[in-house]
Design a protein around this motif. Structure first.
Motif, short mmCIF file in Angstrom:
data_model
loop_
_atom_site.label_atom_id
_atom_site.label_comp_id
_atom_site.label_asym_id
_atom_site.label_seq_id
_atom_site.Cartn_x
_atom_site.Cartn_y
_atom_site.Cartn_z
N MET B 149 10.61 3.05 38.14
CA MET B 149 11.48 4.20 37.85
C MET B 149 12.39 3.89 36.67
O MET B 149 12.61 4.75 35.80
N GLU B 150 12.90 2.67 36.62
CA GLU B 150 13.75 2.30 35.49
C GLU B 150 12.98 2.44 34.17
O GLU B 150 13.50 2.95 33.18
N LYS B 151 11.74 1.98 34.21
CA LYS B 151 10.89 2.12 33.03
C LYS B 151 10.74 3.60 32.67
O LYS B 151 10.86 4.00 31.50
N ALA B 152 10.50 4.41 33.66
CA ALA B 152 10.31 5.85 33.43
C ALA B 152 11.54 6.45 32.76
O ALA B 152 11.43 7.19 31.77
N THR B 227 11.97 9.30 44.30
CA THR B 227 11.98 10.39 43.33
C THR B 227 13.31 10.44 42.59
O THR B 227 14.36 10.27 43.20
N ARG B 228 13.23 10.68 41.29
CA ARG B 228 14.41 11.04 40.53
C ARG B 228 14.08 12.30 39.74
O ARG B 228 12.91 12.51 39.36
N ASP B 333 14.92 8.44 48.24
CA ASP B 333 14.91 6.99 48.36
C ASP B 333 14.18 6.58 49.63
O ASP B 333 14.09 7.36 50.58
N THR B 334 13.69 5.35 49.63
CA THR B 334 13.16 4.76 50.86
C THR B 334 14.27 3.93 51.47
O THR B 334 14.93 3.15 50.79
N VAL B 335 14.47 4.13 52.77
CA VAL B 335 15.69 3.67 53.43
C VAL B 335 15.35 2.96 54.74
O VAL B 335 14.49 3.41 55.48
N ARG B 347 16.22 1.64 44.28
CA ARG B 347 17.45 1.76 43.48
C ARG B 347 17.10 2.19 42.06
O ARG B 347 16.13 1.71 41.47
N ALA B 348 17.89 3.09 41.56
CA ALA B 348 17.82 3.57 40.17
C ALA B 348 18.92 4.60 40.07
O ALA B 348 19.33 5.18 41.08
#
Lengths: 355, 355
Positions: B149-152, B227-228, B333-335, B347-348
């Protein structure tokens, strides 16, 4: 999609079924063009109702043209809703593709006037013979897969980890338009290659390894499936012997394939070739399987198959020899069956030693 | 795996079941550590038999420690083989996880002395609560997903095609050790973002689009899901309003989550928050679902769920608002559920505007 639903209705009439209930996602996609339905109910006489959960309802309403779209909400008893509709349509005999046992028991109880008949063969008969529109997508999936394989053969080298090579192949196919992959890419090296579904782990490729690379792109929902086996550096005489046996089995199988031939005879031809070289017990799987919206679907090419090849079938041809502790060789292409012969859809060199 | 089979046996004794038949692949993997079995038969009193097709038999023999491994060949009638074993073990009541209706009918006929009971809940009860070994893999899957996600968020820009961005994310996760992906990566932009499962197509990202990025790595067989939603450039007041409503729903849901709380109450908390902002009808799905060997599994967080959250549950929290023709926002998020509260595994940044 209209045409496909009409074909299904023709079959229903022929088979004495008044309706058909679809639960398999690929079957729903095939008939409606929409992925994300929950159930599809089709009567032989004209009704077509796609049941869609709320999460996909807007998308279905915008995409589905030839069926009524009904919304399913949390707490709705979908089986009861279906049963009511089946009864109001007066369907006395209802075929279905797949159904979980628990759902089946419930439907049986709810439907006192309707006979439920497991008839997944009805859908397979339609899906086994690909139309021109499907062939276009299958060709593109095969082309992307072939380019992925070319990339693999170009970059494979000792010291690389199985998983790394898999990542590069997937990326290449993705960039060329593949929708994810048709299955998890296999790179199985050295002793891992002795397991037909082995590999994709942390093993480093070494010179002299047999390396099985089994990949498939997905395009427009359609799959492809292709395998090459290579070794880095010089190949031992035994590896060459095994490779040549597999290659010859492939060629002999392809030579007799055409519409009208029994699938198990094609399997037998390849199996005989491998047995003659002394590896009969080490050809651990069927010669091939159909490829379409699913990566494994009928027709099946194996010793017990009842399928007869038909023009428009798209199948894999994938002989293999696997020797525990030593390694394995598989060569696989996706192939279109023609009236006379075949057209091989995937392409990449058949060459054991790559560098 | 021994420990897991023992736990299953404990449940069988408690539930008055003399045996259990497993057909679901993830359940077989959970109990044996082996992917590629055809059926698994477990008696409450000590027998454990994994039936494996010839293609995977060598691999199973080398990998499976706690069960007898039986080979299945082409032409074998597996149901008949199973029925004979079930009878010779004298199992009078046999639970099962899933079974196709057709197989069920056949088994019913073959087993005159055995009652077949659909009891998938037995396996879910085990799988819902993750052990330490599983949490380690789930954490790693979540970490890979977060880095994807950070890359995205780093590379997303206008002019890029949805599918291109998806390819880059998949590649990044693959390089970090992901085994393929847990599901087909979603990049849904502009009007596509209004469909919860939309996108991943050929649309070019434009400034001002809402862009939903929904991704998940798989590691050691375990999934993650995250998801973001972002926009490029300035966000309109309406987009900000929707984004803030979703974010607040997420925070409120997380705040009340802990062992002992009803899953549907957590869903209700998020739903109420979104309804108060006037978007109640546009939260089109449940708040979340369990994540493990499968990307959608119990416990379910939705308005009709009967699940009660338990420490060791790993679930998604994913409120969303979707407006047809306009676009959508989802944050997921997965929790991990703890005795007191939760640990968020993915995390993101939570930031609507990325550049």
């Amino acid at each position: 999609m209209r045409r496909r639903i009409d074909s299904l209705r023709e079959t229903l009439h022929k088979e004495g079924l008044e309706g058909y209930l679809v639960s398999n996602g690929a079957n729903m996609l095939y008939l409606t063009g929409f992925e994300g339905g929950s159930r599809l109910l089709i009567s032989a006489d004209g009704d077509c109702i796609l049941y869609v959960h709320r999460v996909n309802y807007d998308a279905a309403e915008d995409a589905v043209k030839d069926c009524e779209v009904r919304r399913v909400d949390y707490g709705d008893d979908l089986e009861r809703v279906l049963a009511r509709r089946i009864e109001s349509l007066g369907l006395k005999s209802l075929g279905f593709d797949v159904m979980d046992a628990q759902t089946y028991m419930k439907m049986e109880k709810l439907l006192r006037e309707t006979e439920l008949k497991p008839r997944r063969d009805v859908m397979w008969a339609l899906r086994k013979v690909k139309g021109e529109d499907e062939l276009e997508l299958l060709r593109e999936a095969a082309e992307i897969t072939s380019m992925g394989m070319e990339k693999a053969l170009e970059i494979v080298e000792d010291g690389m980890v199985e998983r790394e090579l898999a990542a590069e192949i997937d990326y290449e196919m993705r960039k060329l338009g593949s929708e994810g992959t048709a299955f998890e890419t296999i790179v199985a090296s050295g002793p891992n290659s002795a397991y037909p579904h082995g590999g994709r782990g942390d093993r480093r490729l070494e010179r002299g390894d047999l390396i099985i690379i089994d990949i498939g792109a997905r395009y427009g929902g359609y799959c492809s499936d292709m395998t090459r086996t290579v070794t880095l550096g010089e190949a031992s005489p035994r590896k060459i012997e095994i490779y040549e046996a597999v290659k010859e089995a492939r060629e002999k199988a392809l030579r007799i394939m055409r519409g009208g031939v029994k699938a198990r005879e094609v399997d037998a031809e390849a199996r005989r070739t491998i047995a003659e070289k002394g590896y009969g017990e080490r050809f651990l799987h069927g010669l091939g399987h159909g490829v379409g919206l699913e990566v494994h679907e009928p027709p099946m090419l194996n010793p017990k198959s009842e399928d007869i090849l038909t023009p428009g079938n798209v199948v894999t041809v994938e002989p293999g020899i696997y020797i525990r502790g030593f390694g394995g060789v598989r060569i696989e292409d996706t192939v279109l069956v023609l009236e006379k012969g075949v057209e091989v859809l995937t392409r990449a060199p058949y060459r054991l030693v790559v560098r």
